[in-house]
Design a protein around this motif. Sequence first.
Motif, PDB file in Angstrom:
ATOM      1  N   VAL A   1     -15.579   7.114 -90.062  1.00 49.16           N
ATOM      2  CA  VAL A   1     -14.256   6.602 -89.711  1.00 49.16           C
ATOM      3  C   VAL A   1     -13.182   7.179 -90.644  1.00 49.16           C
ATOM      4  N   ALA A   2     -13.559   7.483 -91.871  1.00 53.77           N
ATOM      5  CA  ALA A   2     -12.577   8.039 -92.814  1.00 53.77           C
ATOM      6  C   ALA A   2     -11.956   9.326 -92.271  1.00 53.77           C
ATOM      7  N   ALA A   3     -12.736  10.087 -91.493  1.00 60.86           N
ATOM      8  CA  ALA A   3     -12.245  11.357 -90.963  1.00 60.86           C
ATOM      9  C   ALA A   3     -11.267  11.155 -89.803  1.00 60.86           C
ATOM     10  N   ALA A   4     -11.156   9.929 -89.335  1.00 59.21           N
ATOM     11  CA  ALA A   4     -10.278   9.655 -88.192  1.00 59.21           C
ATOM     12  C   ALA A   4      -8.964   8.990 -88.602  1.00 59.21           C
ATOM     13  N   ILE A   5      -8.824   8.709 -89.905  1.00 62.09           N
ATOM     14  CA  ILE A   5      -7.583   8.075 -90.367  1.00 62.09           C
ATOM     15  C   ILE A   5      -6.429   9.055 -90.160  1.00 62.09           C
ATOM     16  N   GLY A   6      -5.370   8.578 -89.535  1.00 54.39           N
ATOM     17  CA  GLY A   6      -4.196   9.422 -89.309  1.00 54.39           C
ATOM     18  C   GLY A   6      -4.297  10.290 -88.070  1.00 54.39           C
ATOM     19  N   ALA A   7      -5.461  10.262 -87.410  1.00 53.86           N
ATOM     20  CA  ALA A   7      -5.632  11.082 -86.205  1.00 53.86           C
ATOM     21  C   ALA A   7      -5.276  10.271 -84.970  1.00 53.86           C
ATOM     22  N   LYS A   8      -5.069  10.997 -83.880  1.00 55.15           N
ATOM     23  CA  LYS A   8      -4.815  10.340 -82.601  1.00 55.15           C
ATOM     24  C   LYS A   8      -6.154  10.248 -81.866  1.00 55.15           C
ATOM     25  N   ILE A   9      -6.629   9.029 -81.740  1.00 54.85           N
ATOM     26  CA  ILE A   9      -7.920   8.801 -81.083  1.00 54.85           C
ATOM     27  C   ILE A   9      -7.651   8.279 -79.674  1.00 54.85           C
ATOM     28  N   ILE A  10      -8.272   8.931 -78.708  1.00 54.99           N
ATOM     29  CA  ILE A  10      -8.196   8.412 -77.331  1.00 54.99           C
ATOM     30  C   ILE A  10      -9.616   8.141 -76.858  1.00 54.99           C
ATOM     31  N   THR A  11      -9.816   6.953 -76.322  1.00 57.04           N
ATOM     32  CA  THR A  11     -11.114   6.604 -75.741  1.00 57.04           C
ATOM     33  C   THR A  11     -10.943   6.512 -74.217  1.00 57.04           C
ATOM     34  N   ILE A  12     -12.040   6.291 -73.541  1.00 56.27           N
ATOM     35  CA  ILE A  12     -11.990   6.178 -72.074  1.00 56.27           C
ATOM     36  C   ILE A  12     -10.988   5.093 -71.636  1.00 56.27           C
ATOM     37  N   GLU A  13     -10.834   4.069 -72.472  1.00 52.59           N
ATOM     38  CA  GLU A  13      -9.901   2.987 -72.112  1.00 52.59           C
ATOM     39  C   GLU A  13      -8.446   3.469 -72.113  1.00 52.59           C
ATOM     40  N   GLY A  14      -8.191   4.572 -72.835  1.00 53.86           N
ATOM     41  CA  GLY A  14      -6.808   5.046 -72.962  1.00 53.86           C
ATOM     42  C   GLY A  14      -6.511   6.290 -72.153  1.00 53.86           C
ATOM     43  N   LEU A  15      -7.422   6.671 -71.273  1.00 53.51           N
ATOM     44  CA  LEU A  15      -7.237   7.938 -70.544  1.00 53.51           C
ATOM     45  C   LEU A  15      -6.243   7.803 -69.389  1.00 53.51           C
ATOM     46  N   ALA A  16      -6.274   6.706 -68.699  1.00 55.38           N
ATOM     47  CA  ALA A  16      -5.318   6.494 -67.597  1.00 55.38           C
ATOM     48  C   ALA A  16      -3.933   6.230 -68.184  1.00 55.38           C
ATOM     49  N   GLU A  17      -2.938   6.452 -67.361  1.00 52.10           N
ATOM     50  CA  GLU A  17      -1.578   6.131 -67.800  1.00 52.10           C
ATOM     51  C   GLU A  17      -1.114   4.929 -66.992  1.00 52.10           C
ATOM     52  N   GLY A  18      -1.209   3.759 -67.590  1.00 53.93           N
ATOM     53  CA  GLY A  18      -0.909   2.541 -66.840  1.00 53.93           C
ATOM     54  C   GLY A  18      -1.868   2.423 -65.672  1.00 53.93           C
ATOM     55  N   ASP A  19      -1.307   2.279 -64.477  1.00 52.27           N
ATOM     56  CA  ASP A  19      -2.127   2.145 -63.273  1.00 52.27           C
ATOM     57  C   ASP A  19      -2.577   3.492 -62.728  1.00 52.27           C
ATOM     58  N   LYS A  20      -2.047   4.562 -63.290  1.00 54.60           N
ATOM     59  CA  LYS A  20      -2.343   5.887 -62.734  1.00 54.60           C
ATOM     60  C   LYS A  20      -3.561   6.484 -63.422  1.00 54.60           C
ATOM     61  N   LEU A  21      -4.624   6.655 -62.642  1.00 59.30           N
ATOM     62  CA  LEU A  21      -5.842   7.219 -63.203  1.00 59.30           C
ATOM     63  C   LEU A  21      -5.610   8.653 -63.650  1.00 59.30           C
ATOM     64  N   HIS A  22      -6.331   9.062 -64.670  1.00 67.63           N
ATOM     65  CA  HIS A  22      -6.384  10.478 -65.040  1.00 67.63           C
ATOM     66  C   HIS A  22      -7.028  11.228 -63.868  1.00 67.63           C
ATOM     67  N   PRO A  23      -6.628  12.486 -63.631  1.00 71.23           N
ATOM     68  CA  PRO A  23      -7.233  13.237 -62.514  1.00 71.23           C
ATOM     69  C   PRO A  23      -8.759  13.259 -62.554  1.00 71.23           C
ATOM     70  N   VAL A  24      -9.331  13.294 -63.744  1.00 71.66           N
ATOM     71  CA  VAL A  24     -10.802  13.294 -63.813  1.00 71.66           C
ATOM     72  C   VAL A  24     -11.348  11.960 -63.301  1.00 71.66           C
ATOM     73  N   GLN A  25     -10.702  10.874 -63.668  1.00 77.69           N
ATOM     74  CA  GLN A  25     -11.154   9.557 -63.176  1.00 77.69           C
ATOM     75  C   GLN A  25     -10.996   9.469 -61.664  1.00 77.69           C
ATOM     76  N   GLN A  26      -9.851   9.963 -61.175  1.00 80.31           N
ATOM     77  CA  GLN A  26      -9.597   9.945 -59.724  1.00 80.31           C
ATOM     78  C   GLN A  26     -10.667  10.764 -58.994  1.00 80.31           C
TER      79      GLN A  26
END
Length: 157
Positions: free
Chosen positions: A61-86
Amino acid sequence: MKLTVNNRDYSIDVALDTPLLWVLRDTLGLVGTKFGCGIGQCGACTIHLNGFPMRSCQLPVAAAIGAKIITIEGLAEGDKLHPVQQAWCEEDVAQCGYCQSGQIMSAAALLKNSPNPSDAEIDASMSGNLCRCGTYKRIKAGIHRAAELANNGGNAK
Ligand code: FES
Ligand code: FES
């Protein structure tokens, strides 16, 4: 320490060498990222770190401090699925589903760098994501479909 996950800041108190996967799932409750092998071999735990696909079971986790982490929960933009999810929905890619959040995160990272990947590029980029159900053919179809969707104005990030 502070972590930024899915554009949200979290304050957490864990040992610096705790694998990021443990923090995501156990501390933050973001269980969309899966534990598969725990040794960097299966890709089930793939997240994005500053836009690059990473095995979170192998990242302290120390290597992730200050980084931008995106998980599957954050891939969509609001109600709009990411193209891969779609595309995954359209192609009905998942079987048991266990490996699929990792597959989707790897596929999204691939498309960011290569908007129209060839079959060979897909094979090379996705070779570290294992699927015990053998959905590889549908994954490939899903990536080609996602490329079409993204190139037609989808939400690729
Ligand atoms: S759980 Fe991380 S690569 Fe398998
Ligand atoms: S869908 Fe079951 S392991 Fe991939």
